[in-house]
Scaffold this motif. Structure first.
Motif, PDB file in Angstrom:
ATOM      1  N   LEU A  79       0.918  -1.326  -0.134  1.00 34.94           N
ATOM      2  CA  LEU A  79      -0.030  -0.101   0.003  1.00 34.94           C
ATOM      3  C   LEU A  79       0.906   1.244   0.010  1.00 34.94           C
ATOM      4  O   LEU A  79       1.731   1.444   0.914  1.00 34.94           O
ATOM      5  N   LEU A  80       0.754   1.951  -1.079  1.00 31.79           N
ATOM      6  CA  LEU A  80       1.806   3.109  -1.455  1.00 31.79           C
ATOM      7  C   LEU A  80       0.941   4.418  -0.751  1.00 31.79           C
ATOM      8  O   LEU A  80      -0.161   4.435  -1.199  1.00 31.79           O
ATOM      9  N   HIS A  81       1.616   5.293   0.078  1.00 29.05           N
ATOM     10  CA  HIS A  81       0.892   6.305   0.342  1.00 29.05           C
ATOM     11  C   HIS A  81       1.400   7.414  -0.730  1.00 29.05           C
ATOM     12  O   HIS A  81       2.482   7.516  -1.179  1.00 29.05           O
ATOM     13  N   PRO A  82       0.538   8.572  -0.790  1.00 27.83           N
ATOM     14  CA  PRO A  82       1.117   9.769  -1.764  1.00 27.83           C
ATOM     15  C   PRO A  82       2.047  10.349  -1.350  1.00 27.83           C
ATOM     16  O   PRO A  82       2.309  10.404   0.103  1.00 27.83           O
ATOM     17  N   LEU A  83       3.101  10.881  -2.125  1.00 27.75           N
ATOM     18  CA  LEU A  83       4.299  11.601  -1.825  1.00 27.75           C
ATOM     19  C   LEU A  83       3.957  12.960  -1.075  1.00 27.75           C
ATOM     20  O   LEU A  83       2.726  13.664  -1.819  1.00 27.75           O
ATOM     21  N   SER A  84       4.572  13.619   0.007  1.00 30.34           N
ATOM     22  CA  SER A  84       4.282  14.830   0.353  1.00 30.34           C
ATOM     23  C   SER A  84       4.860  15.755  -0.716  1.00 30.34           C
ATOM     24  O   SER A  84       5.742  15.357  -1.407  1.00 30.34           O
ATOM     25  N   ARG A  85       4.711  17.013  -0.598  1.00 31.90           N
ATOM     26  CA  ARG A  85       5.228  18.149  -1.472  1.00 31.90           C
ATOM     27  C   ARG A  85       6.649  18.005  -1.124  1.00 31.90           C
ATOM     28  O   ARG A  85       7.623  18.156  -2.198  1.00 31.90           O
ATOM     29  N   GLU A  86       7.190  17.891  -0.067  1.00 35.22           N
ATOM     30  CA  GLU A  86       8.724  17.916   0.365  1.00 35.22           C
ATOM     31  C   GLU A  86       9.247  16.524  -0.378  1.00 35.22           C
ATOM     32  O   GLU A  86      10.501  16.750  -0.846  1.00 35.22           O
ATOM     33  N   GLU A  87       8.663  15.564  -0.122  1.00 33.03           N
ATOM     34  CA  GLU A  87       9.318  14.152  -0.617  1.00 33.03           C
ATOM     35  C   GLU A  87       9.144  14.524  -2.124  1.00 33.03           C
ATOM     36  O   GLU A  87      10.018  13.968  -2.691  1.00 33.03           O
ATOM     37  N   THR A  88       8.304  14.984  -2.886  1.00 38.94           N
ATOM     38  CA  THR A  88       8.401  15.109  -4.363  1.00 38.94           C
ATOM     39  C   THR A  88       9.384  16.131  -4.397  1.00 38.94           C
ATOM     40  O   THR A  88      10.468  15.757  -5.690  1.00 38.94           O
ATOM     41  N   ARG A  89       9.717  17.201  -3.886  1.00 39.94           N
ATOM     42  CA  ARG A  89      10.788  17.916  -4.150  1.00 39.94           C
ATOM     43  C   ARG A  89      12.126  17.220  -4.201  1.00 39.94           C
ATOM     44  O   ARG A  89      13.231  17.457  -4.870  1.00 39.94           O
ATOM     45  N   LYS A  90      12.309  16.361  -3.020  1.00 43.80           N
ATOM     46  CA  LYS A  90      13.481  15.496  -3.063  1.00 43.80           C
ATOM     47  C   LYS A  90      13.652  14.377  -4.302  1.00 43.80           C
ATOM     48  O   LYS A  90      14.743  14.493  -4.746  1.00 43.80           O
ATOM     49  N   VAL A  91      12.473  14.003  -4.673  1.00 42.61           N
ATOM     50  CA  VAL A  91      12.836  13.255  -5.941  1.00 42.61           C
ATOM     51  C   VAL A  91      12.965  14.034  -7.144  1.00 42.61           C
ATOM     52  O   VAL A  91      13.767  13.685  -7.885  1.00 42.61           O
ATOM     53  N   VAL A  92      12.580  15.129  -7.174  1.00 40.87           N
ATOM     54  CA  VAL A  92      12.847  16.182  -8.287  1.00 40.87           C
ATOM     55  C   VAL A  92      14.493  16.469  -8.396  1.00 40.87           C
ATOM     56  O   VAL A  92      15.325  16.303  -9.337  1.00 40.87           O
ATOM     57  N   ARG A  93      15.087  16.658  -7.081  1.00 39.23           N
ATOM     58  CA  ARG A  93      16.168  17.066  -6.847  1.00 39.23           C
ATOM     59  C   ARG A  93      17.411  15.865  -7.275  1.00 39.23           C
ATOM     60  O   ARG A  93      18.296  15.955  -7.831  1.00 39.23           O
ATOM     61  N   MET A  94      16.807  14.737  -6.817  1.00 34.29           N
ATOM     62  CA  MET A  94      17.701  13.577  -7.081  1.00 34.29           C
ATOM     63  C   MET A  94      17.681  13.047  -8.603  1.00 34.29           C
ATOM     64  O   MET A  94      18.675  12.728  -9.084  1.00 34.29           O
ATOM     65  N   GLU A  95      16.479  13.110  -9.146  1.00 33.21           N
ATOM     66  CA  GLU A  95      16.487  12.922 -10.787  1.00 33.21           C
ATOM     67  C   GLU A  95      17.598  14.107 -11.555  1.00 33.21           C
ATOM     68  O   GLU A  95      18.155  13.690 -12.352  1.00 33.21           O
ATOM     69  N   ALA A  96      17.233  15.341 -10.970  1.00 35.19           N
ATOM     70  CA  ALA A  96      18.020  16.411 -11.563  1.00 35.19           C
ATOM     71  C   ALA A  96      19.469  16.190 -11.448  1.00 35.19           C
ATOM     72  O   ALA A  96      20.454  16.318 -12.450  1.00 35.19           O
ATOM     73  N   ALA A  97      19.776  15.879 -10.376  1.00 40.22           N
ATOM     74  CA  ALA A  97      21.490  15.443  -9.948  1.00 40.22           C
ATOM     75  C   ALA A  97      21.941  14.308 -10.806  1.00 40.22           C
ATOM     76  O   ALA A  97      22.990  14.422 -11.379  1.00 40.22           O
ATOM     77  N   THR A  98      21.099  13.239 -11.108  1.00 37.15           N
ATOM     78  CA  THR A  98      21.487  12.144 -11.814  1.00 37.15           C
ATOM     79  C   THR A  98      21.591  12.675 -13.284  1.00 37.15           C
ATOM     80  O   THR A  98      22.636  12.380 -13.960  1.00 37.15           O
ATOM     81  N   ARG A  99      20.704  13.425 -13.771  1.00 36.08           N
ATOM     82  CA  ARG A  99      21.073  13.845 -15.101  1.00 36.08           C
ATOM     83  C   ARG A  99      22.212  15.050 -15.270  1.00 36.08           C
ATOM     84  O   ARG A  99      22.727  15.084 -16.332  1.00 36.08           O
ATOM     85  N   SER A 100      22.237  15.991 -14.172  1.00 38.96           N
ATOM     86  CA  SER A 100      23.359  16.722 -14.290  1.00 38.96           C
ATOM     87  C   SER A 100      24.717  15.822 -14.316  1.00 38.96           C
ATOM     88  O   SER A 100      25.530  16.243 -14.988  1.00 38.96           O
ATOM     89  N   GLN A 101      24.682  14.714 -13.505  1.00 40.97           N
ATOM     90  CA  GLN A 101      25.960  13.869 -13.528  1.00 40.97           C
ATOM     91  C   GLN A 101      26.360  13.463 -15.012  1.00 40.97           C
ATOM     92  O   GLN A 101      27.295  13.441 -15.281  1.00 40.97           O
ATOM     93  N   ALA A 102      25.260  13.067 -15.419  1.00 44.16           N
ATOM     94  CA  ALA A 102      25.427  12.573 -17.045  1.00 44.16           C
ATOM     95  C   ALA A 102      25.879  13.595 -17.889  1.00 44.16           C
ATOM     96  O   ALA A 102      26.812  13.392 -18.768  1.00 44.16           O
ATOM     97  N   LEU A 103      25.439  14.806 -17.733  1.00 42.87           N
ATOM     98  CA  LEU A 103      25.894  15.901 -18.599  1.00 42.87           C
ATOM     99  C   LEU A 103      27.083  16.393 -18.382  1.00 42.87           C
ATOM    100  O   LEU A 103      27.964  16.419 -19.167  1.00 42.87           O
ATOM    101  N   SER A 104      27.605  16.220 -16.973  1.00 40.05           N
ATOM    102  CA  SER A 104      29.052  16.735 -16.616  1.00 40.05           C
ATOM    103  C   SER A 104      29.938  15.591 -17.261  1.00 40.05           C
ATOM    104  O   SER A 104      30.876  15.716 -17.712  1.00 40.05           O
ATOM    105  N   GLU A 105      29.576  14.264 -17.274  1.00 44.02           N
ATOM    106  CA  GLU A 105      30.400  13.271 -17.640  1.00 44.02           C
ATOM    107  C   GLU A 105      30.588  13.470 -19.358  1.00 44.02           C
ATOM    108  O   GLU A 105      31.580  13.165 -19.941  1.00 44.02           O
ATOM    109  N   GLU A 106      29.440  13.790 -19.972  1.00 40.50           N
ATOM    110  CA  GLU A 106      29.541  13.828 -21.504  1.00 40.50           C
ATOM    111  C   GLU A 106      29.944  15.044 -21.882  1.00 40.50           C
ATOM    112  O   GLU A 106      30.687  15.116 -23.016  1.00 40.50           O
TER     113      GLU A 106
END
Length: 131
Positions: A34-61
């Motif tokens: 049973l998955l509960h909806p993400l809070s706004r702050e949890e959603t912000r963390k997910v956005v930041r983690m995904e952005a960091a992953t993409r930034s790392q890929a761009l940095s390597e490329e």
């Protein structure tokens, strides 16, 4: 309330599921989560983690990295990175559409060069380069 603070009667949810699924199908499930909806702050963390992953890929490329201001993160959430029904599943698409496309234009126009570490912010309803 949002996210983890939300109280849900798990037994009632499972009983509703049993009504909607055939007994054999429901019994075949190894594990029921049973998955509960993400809070706004949890959603912000997910956005930041995904952005960091993409930034790392761009940095390597391309040797270019980026970060997002709080305003940019909130705008990306509003632009479709999070919905009540789909949670944060669309964050990747939203980052591609609004951040990576914007960065590609900046790189092609020569505004952002290798070795750059840029900050993206929100302005007038769109993602912008922070000056």
């Amino acid at each position: 309330k949002e996210g983890a603070d939300q109280i849900v009667d798990e037994e009632a949810v499972m009983n509703d599921l049993k009504k909607d699924f055939a007994d054999t199908l429901f019994a075949a499930l190894d594990e029921r989560l049973l998955l509960h909806p993400l809070s706004r702050e949890e959603t912000r963390k997910v956005v930041r983690m995904e952005a960091a992953t993409r930034s790392q890929a761009l940095s390597e490329e391309r040797n270019i990295s980026f970060s997002l201001t709080d305003e940019a993160v909130d705008l990306l959430i509003e632009m479709g990175g999070f919905t009540a029904g789909r949670g944060g599943r669309d964050i990747g698409q939203t980052l591609t559409r609004h951040v990576e496309s914007f960065l590609a234009d900046l790189i092609l126009d020569g505004v952002v060069k290798p070795g750059s570490a840029i900050v993206l912010t929100a302005s007038d309803g769109s993602i912008q380069l922070q000056e």
